[in-house]
Design an enzyme around this catalytic site. Structure first.
Site, PDB file in Angstrom:
ATOM      1  N   HIS A 100       0.851  -1.235  -0.013  1.00  0.00           N
ATOM      2  CA  HIS A 100       0.019  -0.027  -0.094  1.00  0.00           C
ATOM      3  C   HIS A 100       0.922   1.199   0.073  1.00  0.00           C
ATOM      4  O   HIS A 100       0.659   2.155  -0.839  1.00  0.00           O
ATOM      5  CB  HIS A 100      -0.818  -0.004   1.389  1.00  0.00           C
ATOM      6  CG  HIS A 100      -1.825   1.126   1.443  1.00  0.00           C
ATOM      7  ND1 HIS A 100      -3.306   0.908   1.359  1.00  0.00           N
ATOM      8  CD2 HIS A 100      -1.490   2.520   1.636  1.00  0.00           C
ATOM      9  CE1 HIS A 100      -3.829   2.503   1.603  1.00  0.00           C
ATOM     10  NE2 HIS A 100      -2.645   3.191   1.819  1.00  0.00           N
ATOM     11  N   GLU A 101       1.951   1.357   0.995  1.00  0.00           N
ATOM     12  CA  GLU A 101       2.694   2.416   1.086  1.00  0.00           C
ATOM     13  C   GLU A 101       3.482   2.682  -0.413  1.00  0.00           C
ATOM     14  O   GLU A 101       3.814   3.577  -0.764  1.00  0.00           O
ATOM     15  CB  GLU A 101       3.666   2.501   2.298  1.00  0.00           C
ATOM     16  CG  GLU A 101       2.887   2.107   3.590  1.00  0.00           C
ATOM     17  CD  GLU A 101       1.688   3.439   3.561  1.00  0.00           C
ATOM     18  OE1 GLU A 101       1.736   4.503   3.183  1.00  0.00           O
ATOM     19  OE2 GLU A 101       0.677   2.936   4.123  1.00  0.00           O
ATOM     20  N   HIS A 127       1.514   4.630  -2.992  1.00  0.00           N
ATOM     21  CA  HIS A 127       1.853   6.062  -2.874  1.00  0.00           C
ATOM     22  C   HIS A 127       3.075   6.476  -3.310  1.00  0.00           C
ATOM     23  O   HIS A 127       3.354   7.403  -4.072  1.00  0.00           O
ATOM     24  CB  HIS A 127       1.607   6.138  -1.234  1.00  0.00           C
ATOM     25  CG  HIS A 127       0.520   6.313  -0.559  1.00  0.00           C
ATOM     26  ND1 HIS A 127      -0.597   7.012  -1.182  1.00  0.00           N
ATOM     27  CD2 HIS A 127       0.093   5.609   0.569  1.00  0.00           C
ATOM     28  CE1 HIS A 127      -1.751   6.862  -0.476  1.00  0.00           C
ATOM     29  NE2 HIS A 127      -1.366   5.822   0.668  1.00  0.00           N
TER      30      HIS A 127
HETATM   31 ZN   LIG Z   1      -2.504   5.290   2.122  1.00  0.00          ZN
END
Ligand SMILES: [Zn+2]
Ligand SMILES: [Zn+2]
Length: 147
Positions: free
Chosen positions: A67-68, A71
């Site tokens: 998830h990170e 980003h």
């Molecule tokens: Zn996030």
């Protein structure tokens, strides 16, 4: 798992799932409470809540790292890296990242005290002597409300 282990794991996941290197720092942040991890727009580092591993295990940790990294890679490539952006949602599903981090368990060993005068709640890891310690707001007496 040490910060070095985490760093190497993030680098490995980055190459394997994103086919791009992770060139910044990844580290555990023990002050994170309910957040699974964060990508920092200013220095491009990633911090991860150690509870993701300790409370939920390796599989959940991997999901949070992916998830990170979504980003990270979207932001550095100039795409919209916000949660709601189609780019983010698409990339997340391609790499199998987690949409939401699970909520860390509440530490049941924490003790809750209430000021019997003003109602201020105090959460303490250890038992306190209520005869000696008073409310810092109003100097009222404290009472243990759970154990
Ligand atoms: Zn996030
Ligand atoms: Zn008080």
């Amino acid at each position: 798992m040490s910060n070095l282990d985490l760093q190497q794991l993030v680098e490995k996941i980055s190459l394997k799932y994103f086919q791009k290197p992770f060139k910044h720092r990844a580290y555990f942040n023990y002050r994170l409470k309910t957040t699974g991890g964060r990508y920092h727009l200013n220095d491009h580092n990633i911090d991860i809540n150690p509870k993701m591993l300790n409370d939920f295990g390796y599989h959940i940790l991997i999901g949070v790292i992916k998830h990170e990294l979504c980003h990270y890679h979207l932001h550095l490539s100039g795409f919209n890296a916000k949660h709601s952006s189609p780019d983010f949602i698409h990339l997340l599903s391609v790499v199998g990242g987690s949409r939401y981090a699970p909520q860390p368990k509440i530490n049941r060993r924490n003790l809750r005290y209430v000021c019997i005068n003003c109602g201020q709640i105090y959460i303490r890891k250890r038992r306190i002597n209520v005869r000696r310690y008073v409310c810092s707001r109003c100097h009222g007496h404290l009472k243990l409300i759970n154990n």
